[in-house]
Design a protein around this motif. Structure first.
Motif, mmCIF file in Angstrom:
data_model
loop_
_atom_site.group_PDB
_atom_site.id
_atom_site.type_symbol
_atom_site.label_atom_id
_atom_site.label_comp_id
_atom_site.label_asym_id
_atom_site.label_seq_id
_atom_site.Cartn_x
_atom_site.Cartn_y
_atom_site.Cartn_z
ATOM 1 N N CYS A 47 -1.947 -7.208 0.977
ATOM 2 C CA CYS A 47 -3.360 -7.264 1.345
ATOM 3 C C CYS A 47 -4.159 -7.699 0.109
ATOM 4 O O CYS A 47 -3.701 -7.545 -1.017
ATOM 5 C CB CYS A 47 -3.736 -5.866 1.805
ATOM 6 S SG CYS A 47 -5.437 -5.592 2.174
ATOM 7 N N THR A 49 -6.557 -6.303 -1.232
ATOM 8 C CA THR A 49 -6.817 -5.166 -2.117
ATOM 9 C C THR A 49 -5.674 -5.000 -3.116
ATOM 10 O O THR A 49 -5.899 -4.667 -4.283
ATOM 11 C CB THR A 49 -6.994 -3.876 -1.290
ATOM 12 O OG1 THR A 49 -7.974 -4.123 -0.285
ATOM 13 C CG2 THR A 49 -7.455 -2.725 -2.160
ATOM 14 N N HIS A 68 0.067 -0.969 1.019
ATOM 15 C CA HIS A 68 -0.480 0.154 1.782
ATOM 16 C C HIS A 68 -0.429 -0.061 3.278
ATOM 17 O O HIS A 68 -1.034 0.681 4.023
ATOM 18 C CB HIS A 68 -1.905 0.453 1.300
ATOM 19 C CG HIS A 68 -2.816 -0.742 1.339
ATOM 20 N ND1 HIS A 68 -2.747 -1.756 0.418
ATOM 21 C CD2 HIS A 68 -3.798 -1.087 2.197
ATOM 22 C CE1 HIS A 68 -3.653 -2.679 0.705
ATOM 23 N NE2 HIS A 68 -4.295 -2.291 1.795
ATOM 24 N N CYS A 163 -3.389 -1.751 7.742
ATOM 25 C CA CYS A 163 -4.641 -2.079 7.052
ATOM 26 C C CYS A 163 -5.337 -3.283 7.673
ATOM 27 O O CYS A 163 -6.407 -3.156 8.245
ATOM 28 C CB CYS A 163 -4.429 -2.317 5.567
ATOM 29 S SG CYS A 163 -5.998 -2.717 4.746
HETATM 30 ZN ZN LIG Z 1 -5.593 -3.483 2.821
#
Ligand SMILES: [Zn+2]
Length: 360
Positions: A47, A49, A68, A163
């Motif tokens: 992701c 992030t 995550h 996510c």
């Molecule tokens: Zn994420």
């Protein structure tokens, strides 16, 4: 803990220093409690992030195992979660995450301090981002974050539910509650942005995408966008209004830069709503014309996926996918192993890829 994880070695990609390559190494579980489960990772999503963390734009304590979102299989108590295949996905936040809304005003709601769940062979603590640490062959996780996922959701879809998919769907369905017929612009067509676009189409909105990548713009149009533009398009605001046939009710910013966040506010019609979804650098500050914001009664909403019951959010994504309203299997993906993560981080950051999946 059952016998099956005794002596378990966790092979993981570890970020030792920001802006330095991750290193694949063997770790061991640490700090278990009565809720600790061990899950074999089948596939994990990379992701933005994670990219921001790897490059130090967002910081947590290191050494850190990133990742995550994932699909996996519980090995310490097989079948405990009840799906036929034993596959599970992990919810975006731990139980009790809403408590974090009482975090100090200067902090982030996602800052929940927990003991590290991993350690080096020498016993030094290693942190797991979001208490997941999915870039590994196994994760040590709170069992209350595991949700069974049925076999009709393939791994490459299930891996992004935790996510990317829930973030995008929750932003559209809950934070903005986009109604049918609304006019929407999505700034940034990476994994989450593409999910936002799909979810807006599922709600019956008229959507236009904006992204520098021609391939991502083509994908957006094939998924139901009215049109898609390069961000440098001349007179972009007028072009968007014209193409949507009305001023813009909602702008979703899914890039995470001050420039695009400001643009999201500026593009929104009077009374409209800018939803900021992308993760900005921690020290980023945005400016906008105060008079225009007040005088036009514009709304700015931040969205970090905190507002929903996590298990229900996962189930909703799976239901929408099954119903054909959220064709997550049409998001192009690239699969890498743990050793390929550093190159994948660079490629995702360049905007060259829509979605990277890690198969440890
Ligand atoms: Zn994420």
């Amino acid at each position: 803990m059952s016998r099956s994880d005794t002596g378990l070695r966790v092979r993981a990609a570890v970020l030792g220093e920001y802006a330095q390559p991750m290193t694949v190494m063997d770790l061991q579980p640490a700090h278990r409690d009565e809720h600790t489960a061990i899950v074999e990772v089948l596939m994990a999503g990379l992701c933005h992030t994670d990219v921001s963390l790897a490059q130090g734009r967002i910081r947590r304590r290191v050494p850190l195992v990133l990742g995550h979102e994932l699909v996996g299989r519980r090995i310490d108590a097989p079948g405990a979660e009840g799906s036929a295949s034993g596959r599970v996905v992990v919810t975006p936040y731990p139980p009790g995450h809403l408590v974090a809304r009482r975090a100090p005003r200067s902090g982030r709601a996602s800052d929940i301090q927990v003991l590290p769940t991993l350690a080096t062979a020498a016993g030094d603590p290693v942190h797991a981002f979001a208490q997941v640490g999915a870039f590994a062959d196994h994760i040590v996780i709170d069992e209350r974050r595991l949700v069974p996922i049925d076999d009709d959701v393939p791994d490459q879809v299930a891996a992004m539910i935790g996510c990317a998919a829930t973030t995008g769907v929750n932003a559209v369905y809950d934070t903005a509650a986009v109604p049918a017929g609304a006019t929407v612009v999505v700034l940034g067509l990476g994994g989450v942005g593409t999910v936002v676009l799909m979810a807006c189409c599922a709600r019956g909105a008229r959507v236009v995408g904006v992204d520098p990548s021609a391939a991502k713009r083509d994908l957006a149009c094939s998924l139901g966008a009215v049109a898609a533009f390069h961000p440098d398009h001349a007179e972009l605001a007028d072009a968007l209004d014209e193409c949507l046939g009305a001023p813009i009710d909602y702008v979703f910013e899914v890039v995470g830069t001050p420039r695009t966040q400001q643009q999201a506010v500026d593009l929104t019609r009077p009374g409209g709503c800018a939803v900021l979804v992308g993760s900005p650098p921690e020290d980023a500050t945005v400016t906008f014309n105060a008079s225009s914001l007040v005088g036009n009664e514009r709304v700015i909403r931040g969205h970090a996926n905190l507002g929903q019951d996590p298990a229900s959010a996962v189930q909703r994504v799976a239901d929408l996918y099954r119903a054909g309203m959220l064709p997550l299997d049409r998001i192009p993906f690239t699969i890498v192993g743990l050793a390929g993560i550093n190159d994948a981080v660079a490629a995702l950051d360049d905007g060259a890829l829509v979605k990277v999946l890690v198969r440890p």
